[in-house]
Write an enzyme that holds these catalytic residues in place. Structure first.
Site, PDB file in Angstrom:
ATOM      1  N   HIS A  49      28.792 152.650  81.236  1.00 13.32           N
ATOM      2  CA  HIS A  49      27.850 151.702  81.810  1.00 13.32           C
ATOM      3  C   HIS A  49      27.682 151.956  83.307  1.00 13.32           C
ATOM      4  CE1 HIS A  49      31.770 149.449  82.331  1.00 13.32           C
ATOM      5  NE2 HIS A  49      31.284 149.367  83.543  1.00 13.32           N
TER       6      HIS A  49
HETATM    7  P1  TYD Z   1      34.713 146.413  78.882  1.00 14.94           P
HETATM    8  O1  TYD Z   1      33.471 146.146  79.681  1.00 14.94           O
HETATM    9  O2  TYD Z   1      34.536 146.899  77.478  1.00 14.94           O
HETATM   10  O3  TYD Z   1      35.642 147.414  79.675  1.00 14.94           O
HETATM   11  P2  TYD Z   1      35.356 148.953  80.101  1.00 14.94           P
HETATM   12  O4  TYD Z   1      34.429 148.896  81.272  1.00 14.94           O
HETATM   13  O5  TYD Z   1      36.688 149.469  80.498  1.00 14.94           O
HETATM   14  O6  TYD Z   1      34.815 149.692  78.930  1.00 14.94           O
HETATM   15  O7  TYD Z   1      35.586 145.095  78.871  1.00 14.94           O
HETATM   16  C1  TYD Z   1      36.517 144.805  77.853  1.00 14.94           C
HETATM   17  C2  TYD Z   1      36.576 143.296  77.634  1.00 14.94           C
HETATM   18  O8  TYD Z   1      37.125 142.657  78.772  1.00 14.94           O
HETATM   19  C3  TYD Z   1      35.235 142.669  77.379  1.00 14.94           C
HETATM   20  O9  TYD Z   1      35.410 141.676  76.380  1.00 14.94           O
HETATM   21  C4  TYD Z   1      34.879 141.998  78.681  1.00 14.94           C
HETATM   22  C5  TYD Z   1      36.229 141.652  79.251  1.00 14.94           C
HETATM   23  N1  TYD Z   1      36.274 141.679  80.720  1.00 14.94           N
HETATM   24  C6  TYD Z   1      36.471 140.491  81.398  1.00 14.94           C
HETATM   25  O10 TYD Z   1      36.592 139.404  80.799  1.00 14.94           O
HETATM   26  N2  TYD Z   1      36.551 140.520  82.754  1.00 14.94           N
HETATM   27  C7  TYD Z   1      36.451 141.684  83.446  1.00 14.94           C
HETATM   28  O11 TYD Z   1      36.543 141.667  84.696  1.00 14.94           O
HETATM   29  C8  TYD Z   1      36.231 142.917  82.728  1.00 14.94           C
HETATM   30  C9  TYD Z   1      36.095 144.223  83.456  1.00 14.94           C
HETATM   31  C10 TYD Z   1      36.152 142.855  81.365  1.00 14.94           C
END
Ligand code: TYD
Length: 137
Positions: A49
């Site tokens: 992303h």
């Molecule tokens: P995700 O966006 O999939 O992480 P990455 O960028 O590493 O692929 O996030 C994983 C899960 O954690 C998703 O359910 C959203 C949650 N999350 C939060 O609640 N707060 C945060 O600051 C972040 C980065 C993720």
């Protein structure tokens, strides 16, 4: 493409190492959120992303991982394998994190609170976002 990394200075002595990070002094924004990624399974690729506004510093405080960056034109790969190295990722940068060592702890300092509406999760949408920003210049 320009990749912005920081080499933080450890306060080392005969007891070991300590790194202190202060906003606007050691990196160029104010921190509203910290999160960290660990126990990552072999072969996992995270990220996929970009963001509309969010700025981040990535520090692999233990173990190692690699970061793929894509500014819409060029790509780069950055190895994070020491706790005194920070990678700045601007908002308009597609990122993927991979090759996590089993002991990797990837800590992220973020300029904003978590906001799903700030995410660009579709690569074509990301390319359009980059093009629209460039047409504004
Ligand atoms: P995700 O966006 O999939 O992480 P990455 O960028 O590493 O692929 O996030 C994983 C899960 O954690 C998703 O359910 C959203 C949650 N999350 C939060 O609640 N707060 C945060 O600051 C972040 C980065 C993720």
């Amino acid at each position: 493409m320009e990749v912005k990394t920081y080499t933080f200075t450890p306060h080392g002595d005969d007891r070991g190492q300590l790194i202190a990070l202060e906003e606007y002094k050691d990196f160029p924004f104010s921190v509203k959120r910290v999160y960290y990624i660990y126990d990552t399974l072999a072969g996992v690729v995270r990220g996929h992303h970009a963001h509309k506004c969010l700025k981040q510093i990535l520090i692999c405080v233990h173990g190692s991982c690699k970061i793929h960056l894509d500014d819409g034109h060029d790509t780069a790969e950055v190895l994070l394998d020491t706790p005194n190295k920070g990678l700045f990722i601007a908002n308009d940068m597609w990122r993927e994190m991979y090759d996590f060592s089993p002991d990797a702890v990837l800590m992220v300092l973020a300029s904003e609170l978590y906001d799903e509406s700030d995410y660009i999760r579709d690569y074509d949408e990301f390319k359009k976002f980059v093009a629209s920003k460039e047409s504004e210049k």
